[in-house]
Design an enzyme around this catalytic site. Structure first.
Site, PDB file in Angstrom:
ATOM      1  N   ASN A   7      -7.135  -4.638  -5.096  1.00 40.51           N
ATOM      2  CA  ASN A   7      -7.716  -3.333  -5.417  1.00 40.51           C
ATOM      3  C   ASN A   7      -8.409  -3.484  -6.773  1.00 40.51           C
ATOM      4  O   ASN A   7      -7.756  -3.479  -7.815  1.00 40.51           O
ATOM      5  CB  ASN A   7      -6.593  -2.283  -5.469  1.00 40.51           C
ATOM      6  N   ARG A  93      -9.290  -3.000  -0.893  1.00 41.85           N
ATOM      7  CA  ARG A  93      -9.413  -1.546  -0.854  1.00 41.85           C
ATOM      8  C   ARG A  93     -10.844  -1.192  -1.248  1.00 41.85           C
ATOM      9  O   ARG A  93     -11.325  -1.601  -2.314  1.00 41.85           O
ATOM     10  CB  ARG A  93      -8.444  -0.908  -1.833  1.00 41.85           C
ATOM     11  N   HIS A 182      -8.022   8.879   0.261  1.00 42.64           N
ATOM     12  CA  HIS A 182      -6.579   8.617   0.435  1.00 42.64           C
ATOM     13  C   HIS A 182      -6.229   8.346   1.895  1.00 42.64           C
ATOM     14  O   HIS A 182      -5.068   8.489   2.303  1.00 42.64           O
ATOM     15  CB  HIS A 182      -5.710   9.821  -0.016  1.00 42.64           C
ATOM     16  N   ARG A 243      -8.621  16.679 -12.216  1.00 44.50           N
ATOM     17  CA  ARG A 243      -9.736  17.223 -11.427  1.00 44.50           C
ATOM     18  C   ARG A 243      -9.461  18.672 -11.056  1.00 44.50           C
ATOM     19  O   ARG A 243      -8.334  19.025 -10.706  1.00 44.50           O
ATOM     20  CB  ARG A 243      -9.942  16.421 -10.136  1.00 44.50           C
ATOM     21  N   GLU A 386       0.323   2.035   0.301  1.00 43.07           N
ATOM     22  CA  GLU A 386      -1.066   1.783   0.686  1.00 43.07           C
ATOM     23  C   GLU A 386      -1.343   0.291   0.809  1.00 43.07           C
ATOM     24  O   GLU A 386      -2.107  -0.141   1.664  1.00 43.07           O
ATOM     25  CB  GLU A 386      -2.015   2.420  -0.336  1.00 43.07           C
TER      26      GLU A 386
END
Ligand code: AMP
Length: 401
Positions: A7, A93, A182, A243, A386
């Site tokens: 990643n 990823r 996600h 956010r 993940e």
């Protein structure tokens, strides 16, 4: 069979090597501050006796190429693999796959070009992901490499869910639509839940709630994503660490005019200085809990807004799905935030969602049910993984290719 998962961020590389037969993590690490005076690699590995060891290495790492070389050399030195050819695959990823990628994809030059074309849609993430792919292809030319996209799981959304009510030509010409993110995490916890319920995933209706520093929810019907809270970018939807999530879009124009600021700056405010941090000055939920317990009213407001937004989405997705087998909490807050889970589920008994407070309060790292025996809808806590999902998808796509 060993698979490396990478990643790559703009100044970091996160990695894990899995032994796929038993999903064991043989080594993992995070290299940060690439390109700065001093970079830092924190890593763990299993030694010859199967004991977990960890260490930190510091020094200058100029770029991602040097970074990945360092990681591979270290992995060889630790004896995790004896030769790069021991790697059956490398899974990357990739944040944005646009409409081109609806499943994990074996990487070739064409795929690299297509990911490059997606940079306009994900300027903060795709360039770094691409850099990771390029250095990894150069350093491990014989190893099959697979791109696993955060957006792919949501490509099953119907047009009614992914279109925005703006002139249609912007979808046709500029690809403006909901993509969702996600996806790897939502898919992983959905699969785990189906196994737990002893039901095929294709028969499960689920609401998955991934809440960490970023956050999103997905309505899953018959095992497929039919709606999700993040949009064309990860900015839409829930109240997140920094956010804003959903706001009236006119606020951006109003702020730009009122403060005479360029749109880049407004975008930065909404992405980096809003959400929980915008309301109470801090984005870490544990810290916010401490502040709220000490009487800080803005911290309390931030938690209330965070939970209220999720509750609203549960209602919306319940209506979309008609019937729900389980509501699933995952991510740092979803897995650990006892009070947040309780606050989110309070008052949902009318929907058949009934929490067992004792089960909710019990600490565990395992997948678990936290609903009452009589709850029509199960409430689950499922630790996400993940990296394992990326490794498994890497193997699947190498096999099917
Ligand atoms: P993630 O981005 O998935 O790593 O999640 C990070 C978020 O999880 C941060 O806001 C943490 O404060 C939050 N978190 C971690 N542990 C807890 C906990 N025990 N209670 C509440 N929030 C937590």
């Amino acid at each position: 069979m060993k698979v490396l998962v990478l990643n790559a961020g703009s100044s970091s590389i996160k990695y894990q090597i899995f032994n796929m037969e038993d999903s064991l993590v043989l080594t993992s690490g995070l290299l940060e501050q690439i390109g700065e005076v001093s970079s830092r690699l924190k890593y763990k590995w299993l030694d010859a006796d199967g004991e977990q060891q960890e260490a930190v290495q510091e020094g200058h790492v100029a770029d991602h190429n040097e970074g990945l070389k360092l990681i591979l050399d270290l992995t060889l030195k630790l004896g995790v693999i004896k030769d790069l050819s021991e790697l059956s695959g490398i899974g990357h990823r990739v944040v944005h796959g646009g409409e081109a990628f609806w499943k994990p994809t074996l990487i070739n030059d064409k795929v690299v070009d297509a990911i490059r074309e997606m940079i306009a849609l994900a300027p903060l993430h795709n360039p770094a992901n691409l850099m990771g792919i390029e250095v990894s292809r150069a350093l491990c030319p014989g190893v099959p490499q697979v791109a696993v996209f955060d957006t792919a799981f949501h490509q099953t959304m119907p047009p009614v869910a992914y279109h925005y009510a703006i002139p249609y030509s912007y979808y046709k010409d500029l690809k403006v639509r909901r993509y969702g993110f996600h996806g790897t995490s939502h898919r992983y916890v959905a699969k785990q839940c189906a196994q737990h319920l002893r039901k095929p995933l294709s028969e499960c209706n689920l609401i998955t709630i991934h809440i960490g520093n970023g956050g999103s929810m997905t309505a899953i019907k018959g095992g497929r994503s039919v709606d999700t809270s993040m949009g064309m970018t990860p900015l839409e939807g829930l109240v997140m660490g920094t956010r804003s999530g959903d706001i009236d879009p006119a606020i951006a124009f109003y702020l730009a005019r009122a403060m005479n600021k360029p749109f880049d700056e407004i975008e930065n405010i909404l992405n980096k200085h809003s959400g929980l941090k915008g309301i109470c000055g801090v984005n870490d939920m544990r810290e916010i809990e401490r502040l709220a317990a000490g009487g800080n009213l803005n911290a309390k407001l931030a938690i209330d807004m965070f939970c209220y937004r999720i509750k609203k989405y549960i209602g919306a997705y319940y209506a979309v799905l008609g019937a729900v087998d389980a509501v699933i909490f995952t991510g740092g807050i979803g897995e650990n935030g006892v009070d947040e889970r309780a606050q989110i589920c309070a008052g949902l008994e009318g929907l058949g969602i009934s929490m067992d407070n004792e089960k909710n309060a019990a600490r565990s790292r395992e997948m678990r049910e936290i609903s009452t025996e009589g709850s029509r809808v199960k409430i689950m806590v499922i630790p996400t993984n993940e990296e394992l999902e990326i490794a498994q998808q890497t193997v699947e796509s190498i096999r099917s290719a």
